[in-house]
Design a protein around this motif. Structure first.
Motif, PDB file in Angstrom:
ATOM      1  N   LYS A  49      -8.648  10.155 -10.018  1.00  0.00           N
ATOM      2  CA  LYS A  49      -9.562   9.028  -9.772  1.00  0.00           C
ATOM      3  C   LYS A  49     -10.411   9.302  -8.529  1.00  0.00           C
ATOM      4  O   LYS A  49      -9.932   9.908  -7.572  1.00  0.00           O
ATOM      5  N   SER A  50     -11.634   8.828  -8.568  1.00  0.00           N
ATOM      6  CA  SER A  50     -12.507   8.969  -7.397  1.00  0.00           C
ATOM      7  C   SER A  50     -12.071   7.994  -6.303  1.00  0.00           C
ATOM      8  O   SER A  50     -11.275   7.085  -6.555  1.00  0.00           O
ATOM      9  N   ARG A  51     -12.620   8.186  -5.127  1.00  0.00           N
ATOM     10  CA  ARG A  51     -12.313   7.256  -4.026  1.00  0.00           C
ATOM     11  C   ARG A  51     -12.671   5.833  -4.415  1.00  0.00           C
ATOM     12  O   ARG A  51     -11.917   4.888  -4.175  1.00  0.00           O
ATOM     13  N   LEU A  52     -13.866   5.707  -5.011  1.00  0.00           N
ATOM     14  CA  LEU A  52     -14.335   4.377  -5.382  1.00  0.00           C
ATOM     15  C   LEU A  52     -13.377   3.725  -6.386  1.00  0.00           C
ATOM     16  O   LEU A  52     -13.023   2.557  -6.259  1.00  0.00           O
ATOM     17  N   GLU A  53     -12.944   4.502  -7.375  1.00  0.00           N
ATOM     18  CA  GLU A  53     -12.018   3.965  -8.380  1.00  0.00           C
ATOM     19  C   GLU A  53     -10.694   3.543  -7.746  1.00  0.00           C
ATOM     20  O   GLU A  53     -10.141   2.497  -8.077  1.00  0.00           O
ATOM     21  N   ARG A  54     -10.204   4.353  -6.844  1.00  0.00           N
ATOM     22  CA  ARG A  54      -8.927   4.027  -6.177  1.00  0.00           C
ATOM     23  C   ARG A  54      -9.040   2.712  -5.399  1.00  0.00           C
ATOM     24  O   ARG A  54      -8.170   1.844  -5.482  1.00  0.00           O
ATOM     25  N   HIS A  55     -10.125   2.583  -4.665  1.00  0.00           N
ATOM     26  CA  HIS A  55     -10.311   1.358  -3.888  1.00  0.00           C
ATOM     27  C   HIS A  55     -10.459   0.156  -4.809  1.00  0.00           C
ATOM     28  O   HIS A  55      -9.918  -0.912  -4.534  1.00  0.00           O
ATOM     29  N   ARG A  56     -11.193   0.347  -5.897  1.00  0.00           N
ATOM     30  CA  ARG A  56     -11.365  -0.772  -6.835  1.00  0.00           C
ATOM     31  C   ARG A  56     -10.032  -1.182  -7.449  1.00  0.00           C
ATOM     32  O   ARG A  56      -9.773  -2.365  -7.666  1.00  0.00           O
ATOM     33  N   MET A  57      -9.186  -0.214  -7.742  1.00  0.00           N
ATOM     34  CA  MET A  57      -7.860  -0.520  -8.305  1.00  0.00           C
ATOM     35  C   MET A  57      -7.051  -1.364  -7.325  1.00  0.00           C
ATOM     36  O   MET A  57      -6.394  -2.337  -7.707  1.00  0.00           O
ATOM     37  N   ILE A  58      -7.105  -0.972  -6.065  1.00  0.00           N
ATOM     38  CA  ILE A  58      -6.335  -1.695  -5.043  1.00  0.00           C
ATOM     39  C   ILE A  58      -6.932  -3.086  -4.808  1.00  0.00           C
ATOM     40  O   ILE A  58      -6.208  -4.087  -4.743  1.00  0.00           O
ATOM     41  N   ASN A  59      -8.251  -3.150  -4.717  1.00  0.00           N
ATOM     42  CA  ASN A  59      -8.898  -4.462  -4.540  1.00  0.00           C
ATOM     43  C   ASN A  59      -8.545  -5.402  -5.688  1.00  0.00           C
ATOM     44  O   ASN A  59      -8.311  -6.595  -5.483  1.00  0.00           O
ATOM     45  N   ALA A  60      -8.512  -4.843  -6.905  1.00  0.00           N
ATOM     46  CA  ALA A  60      -8.206  -5.667  -8.074  1.00  0.00           C
ATOM     47  C   ALA A  60      -6.776  -6.202  -8.011  1.00  0.00           C
ATOM     48  O   ALA A  60      -6.506  -7.354  -8.367  1.00  0.00           O
ATOM     49  N   ALA A  61      -5.869  -5.372  -7.525  1.00  0.00           N
ATOM     50  CA  ALA A  61      -4.469  -5.809  -7.429  1.00  0.00           C
ATOM     51  C   ALA A  61      -4.307  -6.897  -6.368  1.00  0.00           C
ATOM     52  O   ALA A  61      -3.374  -7.697  -6.421  1.00  0.00           O
ATOM     53  N   LEU A  62      -5.238  -6.936  -5.426  1.00  0.00           N
ATOM     54  CA  LEU A  62      -5.112  -7.874  -4.298  1.00  0.00           C
ATOM     55  C   LEU A  62      -6.223  -8.925  -4.289  1.00  0.00           C
ATOM     56  O   LEU A  62      -6.540  -9.490  -3.236  1.00  0.00           O
ATOM     57  N   THR A  63      -6.784  -9.198  -5.440  1.00  0.00           N
ATOM     58  CA  THR A  63      -7.890 -10.159  -5.534  1.00  0.00           C
ATOM     59  C   THR A  63      -7.563 -11.476  -4.843  1.00  0.00           C
ATOM     60  O   THR A  63      -8.357 -12.008  -4.065  1.00  0.00           O
ATOM     61  N   GLN A  64      -6.392 -11.986  -5.143  1.00  0.00           N
ATOM     62  CA  GLN A  64      -5.992 -13.288  -4.613  1.00  0.00           C
ATOM     63  C   GLN A  64      -5.907 -13.267  -3.080  1.00  0.00           C
ATOM     64  O   GLN A  64      -6.427 -14.160  -2.408  1.00  0.00           O
ATOM     65  N   GLU A  65      -5.273 -12.236  -2.553  1.00  0.00           N
ATOM     66  CA  GLU A  65      -5.102 -12.143  -1.101  1.00  0.00           C
ATOM     67  C   GLU A  65      -6.460 -12.006  -0.403  1.00  0.00           C
ATOM     68  O   GLU A  65      -6.695 -12.600   0.642  1.00  0.00           O
ATOM     69  N   LEU A  66      -7.337 -11.206  -1.006  1.00  0.00           N
ATOM     70  CA  LEU A  66      -8.661 -11.003  -0.408  1.00  0.00           C
ATOM     71  C   LEU A  66      -9.473 -12.292  -0.431  1.00  0.00           C
ATOM     72  O   LEU A  66     -10.246 -12.572   0.476  1.00  0.00           O
ATOM     73  N   ALA A  67      -9.296 -13.078  -1.475  1.00  0.00           N
ATOM     74  CA  ALA A  67     -10.045 -14.327  -1.579  1.00  0.00           C
ATOM     75  C   ALA A  67      -9.498 -15.382  -0.625  1.00  0.00           C
ATOM     76  O   ALA A  67     -10.245 -16.143  -0.014  1.00  0.00           O
ATOM     77  N   GLU A  68      -8.185 -15.405  -0.475  1.00  0.00           N
ATOM     78  CA  GLU A  68      -7.556 -16.491   0.278  1.00  0.00           C
ATOM     79  C   GLU A  68      -7.567 -16.273   1.785  1.00  0.00           C
ATOM     80  O   GLU A  68      -7.764 -17.194   2.558  1.00  0.00           O
ATOM     81  N   ARG A  69      -7.309 -15.053   2.172  1.00  0.00           N
ATOM     82  CA  ARG A  69      -6.968 -14.904   3.584  1.00  0.00           C
ATOM     83  C   ARG A  69      -7.422 -13.590   4.204  1.00  0.00           C
ATOM     84  O   ARG A  69      -7.873 -13.564   5.341  1.00  0.00           O
ATOM     85  N   VAL A  70      -7.248 -12.524   3.446  1.00  0.00           N
ATOM     86  CA  VAL A  70      -7.459 -11.198   4.022  1.00  0.00           C
ATOM     87  C   VAL A  70      -8.949 -10.920   4.182  1.00  0.00           C
ATOM     88  O   VAL A  70      -9.715 -10.985   3.235  1.00  0.00           O
ATOM     89  N   HIS A  71      -9.322 -10.627   5.396  1.00  0.00           N
ATOM     90  CA  HIS A  71     -10.729 -10.468   5.753  1.00  0.00           C
ATOM     91  C   HIS A  71     -11.128  -8.994   5.718  1.00  0.00           C
ATOM     92  O   HIS A  71     -12.246  -8.650   5.368  1.00  0.00           O
ATOM     93  N   ALA A  72     -10.207  -8.140   6.093  1.00  0.00           N
ATOM     94  CA  ALA A  72     -10.512  -6.714   6.123  1.00  0.00           C
ATOM     95  C   ALA A  72      -9.318  -5.922   5.622  1.00  0.00           C
ATOM     96  O   ALA A  72      -8.172  -6.205   5.967  1.00  0.00           O
ATOM     97  N   LEU A  73      -9.618  -4.938   4.796  1.00  0.00           N
ATOM     98  CA  LEU A  73      -8.563  -4.120   4.214  1.00  0.00           C
ATOM     99  C   LEU A  73      -8.997  -2.662   4.305  1.00  0.00           C
ATOM    100  O   LEU A  73      -9.899  -2.233   3.596  1.00  0.00           O
ATOM    101  N   ALA A  74      -8.381  -1.947   5.230  1.00  0.00           N
ATOM    102  CA  ALA A  74      -8.666  -0.518   5.347  1.00  0.00           C
ATOM    103  C   ALA A  74      -7.722   0.208   4.406  1.00  0.00           C
ATOM    104  O   ALA A  74      -6.525  -0.077   4.370  1.00  0.00           O
ATOM    105  N   ILE A  75      -8.266   1.137   3.625  1.00  0.00           N
ATOM    106  CA  ILE A  75      -7.468   1.764   2.576  1.00  0.00           C
ATOM    107  C   ILE A  75      -7.507   3.278   2.700  1.00  0.00           C
ATOM    108  O   ILE A  75      -8.576   3.871   2.808  1.00  0.00           O
ATOM    109  N   ALA A  76      -6.314   3.881   2.675  1.00  0.00           N
ATOM    110  CA  ALA A  76      -6.212   5.331   2.489  1.00  0.00           C
ATOM    111  C   ALA A  76      -5.350   5.525   1.253  1.00  0.00           C
ATOM    112  O   ALA A  76      -4.140   5.288   1.289  1.00  0.00           O
TER     113      ALA A  76
END
Lengths: 111, 90
Positions: free
Chosen positions: B56-83
């Protein structure tokens, strides 16, 4: 296409390099936005900064447009590249510089 | 571990069965900065290694993680640094 989508679309299609960021290239208001500004400046690529803090509609609209939940967001020739982490990783590996060359965007020769 | 960090850890574990996973709350580093709020739990760093990212490309990996955490990102999480890495990647 909604109004805000059309505005974003015009922005990314009319400018070679667009950074949706918090603050301005001169005064970034967020460390992550600031990192991307530093990288682009270091490479020597001219870019357009769009300050999402000044426009609530774009701030929310860009997240839907890119299907990406966070700011900053980098576009090159209409293509979404990524946020701060991806930009930094690509810069460190040399892929970002390569991308600009492939897209025909002049970069300052690294000294 | 804080409640949100636990939730992030659980969701990423379920979604990607990672070989390695570290969720770090960096909210204190952003005290007073826009997006920070009382109680923290706003800024996170995720270091994850999983077979799910192979090919998977970097973009795909980040999208996968963002998708798994949709709820957290919407509710509370303001910044998510991903490796996000596949096994064997440096």
């Amino acid at each position: 296409m909604s109004d805000v989508n059309a505005r974003i679309d015009a922005e990314v299609k009319n400018n070679d390099v667009v950074l949706f960021m918090k603050g301005t290239p001169q005064f970034p208001m967020c460390g992550f936005s600031g990192q991307v500004v530093q990288i682009l400046s270091y490479i020597g690529v001219p870019f357009t900064g769009v300050n999402v803090l000044e426009d609530q509609e774009i701030r929310e609209g860009i997240k839907a447009y890119s299907n990406w939940p966070t700011i900053p967001q980098l576009y090159v020739k209409g293509e979404f590249i990524g946020g701060c982490d991806i930009t930094r990783e690509m810069f460190q590996s040399g892929e970002l510089q390569q991308l600009f060359e492939e897209k025909g965007i002049a970069v300052k020769q690294a000294s | 571990m804080t409640a949100i960090a636990e939730r992030i850890t659980r969701k990423l574990s379920e979604a990607f069965a990672p070989q390695q996973l570290e969720v770090i709350d960096e909210s204190h580093q952003h005290h007073g900065h826009s997006g920070w709020r009382e109680g923290g739990e706003t800024h996170f760093r995720v270091d994850i290694v999983s077979d799910a990212f192979t090919g998977k490309s970097r973009l795909e990996r980040h999208r996968m993680i963002n998708a798994a955490l949709t709820q957290e990102l919407a509710e509370r999480v303001h910044a998510l640094a991903i490796a996000a890495k596949a096994p064997g990647e440096a």
